[in-house]
Design a protein around this motif. Structure first.
Motif, short mmCIF file in Angstrom:
data_model
loop_
_atom_site.label_atom_id
_atom_site.label_comp_id
_atom_site.label_asym_id
_atom_site.label_seq_id
_atom_site.Cartn_x
_atom_site.Cartn_y
_atom_site.Cartn_z
N LEU A 151 0.99 -1.13 0.05
CA LEU A 151 0.03 0.06 0.18
C LEU A 151 0.95 0.94 0.07
O LEU A 151 1.56 1.41 0.90
N GLY A 152 1.02 1.91 -1.09
CA GLY A 152 1.68 2.97 -0.99
C GLY A 152 1.19 4.25 -1.86
O GLY A 152 -0.10 4.35 -2.29
N SER A 153 1.92 5.51 -1.99
CA SER A 153 1.10 6.85 -2.44
C SER A 153 0.51 6.54 -3.99
O SER A 153 -0.22 7.22 -3.93
N THR A 154 1.29 5.92 -4.79
CA THR A 154 0.62 5.96 -6.18
C THR A 154 -0.70 4.86 -6.53
O THR A 154 -1.33 5.09 -7.40
N LYS A 155 -0.80 4.22 -5.13
CA LYS A 155 -2.30 3.49 -5.27
C LYS A 155 -3.13 4.22 -4.51
O LYS A 155 -4.42 3.97 -4.85
N LEU A 156 -2.85 5.21 -3.47
CA LEU A 156 -3.83 5.83 -2.67
C LEU A 156 -4.26 7.19 -3.22
O LEU A 156 -5.30 7.51 -3.33
N PHE A 157 -3.14 7.92 -3.57
CA PHE A 157 -3.41 9.53 -3.56
C PHE A 157 -3.48 9.85 -4.93
O PHE A 157 -2.78 10.49 -5.81
N VAL A 158 -4.61 9.32 -5.79
CA VAL A 158 -5.17 9.67 -6.89
C VAL A 158 -6.59 9.89 -6.93
O VAL A 158 -7.39 9.29 -5.96
N ASP A 159 -7.18 10.49 -7.78
CA ASP A 159 -8.74 10.85 -7.89
C ASP A 159 -9.48 9.80 -7.95
O ASP A 159 -10.56 9.52 -7.38
N PHE A 160 -8.81 8.66 -8.81
CA PHE A 160 -9.82 7.56 -8.91
C PHE A 160 -8.71 6.10 -8.74
O PHE A 160 -8.43 5.35 -9.53
N PRO A 161 -8.63 5.98 -7.28
CA PRO A 161 -7.95 4.79 -6.91
C PRO A 161 -8.75 3.43 -7.22
O PRO A 161 -10.08 3.57 -7.37
N THR A 162 -8.11 2.53 -7.76
CA THR A 162 -8.67 1.19 -8.29
C THR A 162 -9.08 0.45 -6.96
O THR A 162 -8.55 0.69 -5.95
N PRO A 163 -10.11 -0.48 -6.85
CA PRO A 163 -10.33 -1.33 -5.85
C PRO A 163 -9.23 -2.12 -5.66
O PRO A 163 -8.63 -2.58 -6.43
N PRO A 164 -9.00 -2.55 -4.18
CA PRO A 164 -9.68 -1.95 -3.11
C PRO A 164 -9.16 -0.77 -2.62
O PRO A 164 -9.75 -0.19 -1.34
N TYR A 165 -8.21 -0.07 -3.08
CA TYR A 165 -7.69 1.10 -2.45
C TYR A 165 -8.60 2.16 -2.57
O TYR A 165 -8.57 3.39 -1.70
N ASN A 166 -9.75 2.24 -3.43
CA ASN A 166 -10.62 3.37 -3.10
C ASN A 166 -11.48 3.21 -2.15
O ASN A 166 -12.29 4.49 -2.04
N ARG A 167 -11.42 2.45 -1.00
CA ARG A 167 -12.15 2.49 0.16
C ARG A 167 -11.16 2.73 1.13
O ARG A 167 -11.64 2.63 2.26
N VAL A 168 -9.86 2.98 1.07
CA VAL A 168 -9.10 3.32 2.14
C VAL A 168 -9.01 4.66 2.70
O VAL A 168 -9.28 4.93 4.11
N LEU A 169 -9.30 5.67 1.86
CA LEU A 169 -9.20 7.02 2.52
C LEU A 169 -10.62 7.47 3.28
O LEU A 169 -11.48 7.48 2.44
N MET A 206 -7.86 11.30 7.24
CA MET A 206 -7.00 12.44 7.04
C MET A 206 -7.88 13.48 6.08
O MET A 206 -8.64 13.17 5.31
N THR A 207 -7.38 14.78 6.11
CA THR A 207 -7.99 15.78 5.50
C THR A 207 -7.92 15.78 3.80
O THR A 207 -6.73 15.05 3.57
N GLN A 208 -8.60 16.30 2.95
CA GLN A 208 -8.37 16.37 1.74
C GLN A 208 -6.78 17.13 1.32
O GLN A 208 -6.08 17.12 0.40
N GLU A 209 -6.62 18.15 2.30
CA GLU A 209 -5.40 18.71 2.08
C GLU A 209 -4.00 17.95 2.17
O GLU A 209 -3.11 18.22 1.39
N ALA A 210 -4.06 17.21 3.14
CA ALA A 210 -3.08 16.18 3.46
C ALA A 210 -2.95 15.32 2.25
O ALA A 210 -1.87 15.01 1.98
N GLN A 211 -4.19 14.85 1.94
CA GLN A 211 -3.86 13.99 0.52
C GLN A 211 -3.33 14.71 -0.68
O GLN A 211 -2.42 14.07 -1.17
N SER A 212 -3.63 15.91 -0.70
CA SER A 212 -3.08 16.82 -1.96
C SER A 212 -1.53 16.83 -1.72
O SER A 212 -0.72 16.50 -2.80
N ASP A 213 -1.22 16.94 -0.44
CA ASP A 213 0.41 17.34 0.01
C ASP A 213 1.01 15.85 -0.34
O ASP A 213 2.13 16.04 -1.09
N TYR A 214 0.43 14.65 -0.21
CA TYR A 214 1.00 13.54 -0.39
C TYR A 214 1.18 13.17 -1.91
O TYR A 214 2.29 12.72 -2.16
N GLN A 215 0.26 13.65 -2.60
CA GLN A 215 0.25 13.50 -3.91
C GLN A 215 1.52 14.09 -4.60
O GLN A 215 2.20 13.85 -5.51
N SER A 216 1.79 15.64 -4.15
CA SER A 216 2.54 16.35 -4.83
C SER A 216 4.05 15.72 -4.31
O SER A 216 5.13 15.85 -5.15
#
Length: 939
Positions: A367-385, A608-618
């Protein structure tokens, strides 16, 4: 054409001109190439109709040509390779070495859950390469090597350097020093790991690797530290084994007093033996090397205490190999590469090599950044955040608070409701995980990181423990066996647990109704949960997971710093994170949820907040960008001291890359071009203005009618992925560029800048035509159909539903990534056969990893413009997405995506980003400028 357009055209022309006329003798060195390139730049006025080359233009052209011709040629031929002081040695000697330490480590791993033959084979290959770079300990003379190993967070870096250490003992390294974090609990955790994975003795009995080598005379390493005690001079002097007789292991925390004790002891040893510099080969592993080890003093003549101690220890020996280890090595990249200090030796810049461990993201269990911090994560990662509402949390735990906040926390009512829901979810997960044979009896943990102050952490811990003891357990014990009266129990904790069960659809995961779960699992699993405080206070508890093997412990860990650096929470399944930080590396290290989650990924949740999620993506984008540079450096077989590196900073975030005192040697560039080949760039930030949205609508409708007239409609016989009658070939790039210029978005959207993108499209000499079409859908929500007039009648395309938020005059589509479509939107226009072939190859190479636009655009013959017809609804801060029409927005609205084909190693210009250069990159740029000036003087 304006001056910039002319300059770009001249640049492309000169690059192609030189390629056609390459004279190999001028490509043998950097200096000869600069002289050669300058000759053609000076002829630009003759070649390009009187074009005047200013000093600024000359520097731009020279850098472009250096990048696209010299570096590209070097990658193909090996010209420019520099490795004067290193010769590969390990692979020639392997047949002569008895790998006893390594072989018993392999036998041990084969008996550990989760280790397969394939993963051990990769570990073997990686550790061989790192050890080879580290240097031959039998080599005579004085030598010192500095290197860096980069891996993903919680992805097995410790296993990798443990493998290196086992092999190092086999090949002749006699002193192994492992430097951990600054806390004793982390040092103890690392010491325990080496007791089992390297030494093989625990409590004077064989354990771990010690169970797998029963031959007599095995040279068991001698431990100079223990789980009970860091390095102590008195204890060291009482031991019978002198240095060098057999392998000595030191596991130390980053503490000035501890390191100085070791330094004094080594100095005394050197004096007693009259050795001068100690001629015993040393492998020094610095885990979390970006933390505390980097010199942050302005004056390099007076470095910080821990940096001074590390360098002084290395200076005591004549043969040393320093291996830095980190997942966030920004600070190490920015260490001054030319520090000279006679007393302490070189600084800790990884001058000799950087090794990238294989990307854990390719493992389906990671479980890492490129699976979580995207607008359309694929299952099952789309239910994590789970989105936190900052307004709610601020009422209880302000992001900026002082240590006296603890005075306001006197019970569970003083904590955010979202935190209490996260706690209830964790309690329910205990029984749910007991339904899964693969994790039954394993550790389970929850992380709560909301304050850096230990007194606040203590109060939170007490409030949760009191709530468990006084409210939850009595309620569950009273009602768990009579679920039939649930409707009468509103307001009880038992009923609240049921509401959380429903909210997160746990019945679907367990295939069990509430009544069955309640009677069979609830009370017996919750009774085992305990709350612990993880920090350096007296009330804190040591997390000894090994002491509970077989039955597993179930803990709620409340902490701050100790939960942010290196400490592993076994079986982490729930995280509640509300912290502010200023830098990339600190925020990434706080993400202890990254790691191998295996079969319980469906249960994993992060609040976590959406702002933190955006930071992780950056941050993730910056890390990937740096890794690409390092891969390129290694392809060229160059050393970090010869190859400049840069770290990208995204202007969307307020974060800095690392603390400012670690970046004092970094140089911020002007905005420089970033590669766009192989990327899909979209328009998710639109103007919240009805007139502009209407103008975009009219533009899209007229554009579709025009391309249907001038283009070639894709035929069904081509077997392309497309919407029926809504894909066209052979659209002139000028038509596409003009459309891009006219389509209006938020002017401050850094990821989509219309003018430079349109300029690039129009001036790209390698492309004449584009494909244009409407997006094809997979998992997106379809809200209806949209009709367009075309040259041959009308077409109907799907309208997709997207959540959006308003921020001032900006309409932000999506949550935290700069995308409208899915991550594989660029399959549009690809043949079904080719797409199937690439999917099969991707599955073979990376398991279940999804194809993304970067894969789909590679070697694509034609770039693609994707049109999106969108219906927007208001995004919620609380994780759900009620599909209510967005106020004041008339649907549909339109967005576009530009998929740029990639077929070469070039870096075509595109949008600009700010980069921070390390000292090597600064020196190289200065050299190029000086070569240019010298050559100009000669002319």
């Amino acid at each position: 054409m304006d001056d910039n357009e002319i300059l770009n055209s001249v640049s492309e022309g000169l690059v192609n001109y030189i390629r056609d006329r390459q004279e190999k003798c001028f490509l043998s060195t950097k200096e000869s190439f600069v002289q050669y390139a300058n000759r053609w730049i000076n002829q630009a006025p003759d070649l390009y109709d009187g074009f005047q080359v200013s000093d600024g233009a000359k520097q731009f052209l020279l850098k472009e040509m250096f990048e696209k011709v010299y570096i590209s040629h070097s990658m193909e031929t090996g010209v420019g390779i520099h490795a004067e002081d290193f010769t590969s040695w390990l692979f020639d000697k392997k047949d002569e070495i008895n790998f006893r330490f390594w072989n018993r480590f392999v036998a041990y791993l084969k008996n550990k859950p989760g280790w397969t033959d394939e993963s051990i084979e990769k570990l073997d290959e990686d550790s061989d390469k790192v050890l080879d770079f580290a240097g031959d300990p039998t080599r005579n003379g004085e030598w010192h090597r500095r290197g860096l190993m980069i891996g993903d967070i919680q992805a097995g870096k410790t296993a990798n350097y443990t493998a290196v250490i086992n092999k190092a003992a086999d090949v002749g390294y006699k002193i192994i020093i492992v430097l951990t974090g600054m806390t004793e609990n982390l040092r103890i955790q690392t010491q325990n790991r080496f007791d089992t994975d390297f030494v093989g003795i625990v409590n004077n009995k064989p354990a771990g690797v010690g169970l797998f080598d029963h031959s007599k005379g095995f040279p068991t390493p001698f431990e100079r530290t223990t789980a009970k005690e860091d390095f102590n001079v008195r204890t060291a002097n009482s031991q019978n084994y002198p240095l060098g007789q057999k392998v000595s292991l030191f596991v130390l925390k980053k503490n000035q007093a501890i390191l100085n004790r070791l330094l004094s002891w080594l100095a005394e040893f050197s004096q007693k033996t009259n050795m001068g510099k100690i001629p015993i080969p040393v492998l020094f592993v610095d885990d979390e090397c970006d933390y505390a080890s980097v010199n942050t003093q302005d004056n390099d003549l007076n470095p910080t205490a821990i940096n001074t101690a590390i360098r002084a220890i290395l200076k005591k020996f004549s043969r040393t190999s320093y291996l830095a280890v980190s997942a966030t090595p920004f600070a190490n990249i920015f260490i001054d590469s030319e520090t000279e200090n006679e007393a302490l030796g070189d600084d800790l810049f990884p001058a000799d090599y950087i090794y990238l461990l294989r990307a854990a993201e390719k493992n389906p269990n990671y479980l890492g950044s490129t699976k979580l911090f995207v607008d359309f994560p694929t299952p099952p990662y789309n239910r994590v955040l789970v989105d936190l509402d900052p307004e709610e949390v601020e009422q209880y735990l302000p992001i900026k608070h002082k240590k006296d906040l603890y005075e306001k926390i006197n019970g569970i009512a003083d904590l955010p409701p979202s935190l209490i829901d996260a706690l209830r979810y964790f309690l329910l997960v205990q029984g749910v995980m007991d339904c899964f044979p693969s994790v039954k009896g394993k550790h389970r943990s929850m992380l709560i990181n909301v304050s850096r102050f230990t007194k606040v952490q203590s109060r939170i811990k007490k409030a949760i423990q009191d709530w468990l003891d006084d409210d939850v357990l009595p309620s569950v014990n009273q009602y768990a066996q009579v679920p039939e009266i649930l409707s009468q129990l509103g307001g009880t904790e038992y009923y609240n647990l049921y509401l959380v069960w429903k909210t997160y659809h746990l019945a679907e995961i367990t295939h069990m109704d509430w009544a069955t779960y309640s009677c069979k699992y609830l009370s017996q699993t919750i009774n085992q949960v305990k709350v612990c405080e993880v920090n350096q206070s007296k009330e804190a508890e040591e997390l000894d997971f090994d002491a509970h093997k077989g039955k597993g412990i179930r803990i709620i860990a409340v902490g701050g710093l100790s939960l942010s650096r290196g400490l592993t929470l076994e079986g982490l399944v729930v995280s509640y994170f509300y912290r502010n930080t200023k830098s990339y590396d600190t925020l990434m290290q706080m993400g202890r949820w990254f790691g191998y989650r295996g079969s319980y990924i469906k249960l994993f949740k992060i609040w976590m907040t959406q702002e933190a999620q955006s930071d992780y993506q950056s941050i993730n984008e910056a890390v990937l960008d740096l890794k690409v540079q390092i891969e390129r450096m290694n392809e060229l077989k160059q050393r970090p001291q010869d190859f400049g590196l840069m770290v990208r900073r995204n202007s969307y975030t307020q974060l800095i890359i690392t603390s400012r005192n670690k970046m004092r040697h970094a140089n911020m560039t002007e905005k420089i071009p970033i590669a766009i080949a192989g990327h899909c760039i979209e328009t998710p930030r639109l103007c919240f203005n009805s007139q502009i949205l209407e103008e975009n609508s009219e533009l899209v409708h007229s554009f579709v009618k025009e391309v249907s007239r001038i283009g070639v409609k894709a035929a069904p016989s081509e077997h392309l992925i497309q919407e029926k009658d809504a894909l066209w070939h052979r659209i002139p790039k000028k038509t596409v560029a003009q459309f891009v210029r006219n389509f209006k978005t938020d002017k401050f959207s850094l990821n989509y800048q219309a003018e430079p993108l349109a300029d690039y499209i129009e001036n790209d000499l390698s492309v004449s035509d584009w494909d244009v079409g409407f997006s094809v859908l997979t998992n997106e929500s379809v809200c209806g159909r949209d009709t367009f007039e075309v040259a041959y009648g009308t077409i109907s395309v799907p309208i997709i539903g997207r959540g959006a938020k308003r921020e001032g005059e900006i309409l932000k589509i999506g949550n935290h990534s700069v995308r409208i479509g899915s991550s594989n939107a660029c399959r549009l226009g690809m043949s079904e056969e080719e797409y199937a072939r690439r999917r099969a190859k991707n599955n073979k190479d990376h398991g279940s990893g999804s194809l993304v636009d970067g894969n789909l655009l590679f070697d694509r013959k034609t770039p693609i413009l994707i049109l999106y017809s969108i219906s927007v609804y208001e995004s919620s801060n609380k994780g759900s997405k009620p599909k209510e029409p967005f106020p004041d927005v008339k649907s549909p609205i339109y967005g576009i995506g530009l998929g740029f084909a990639s077929s070469s190693k070039e870096r075509p210009t595109g949008q600009s980003f700010v980069y921070f250069e390390n000292t090597v990159a600064q020196r190289q740029n200065q050299e190029i400028e000086e070569f240019a000036e010298d050559d100009a003087d000669e002319e």
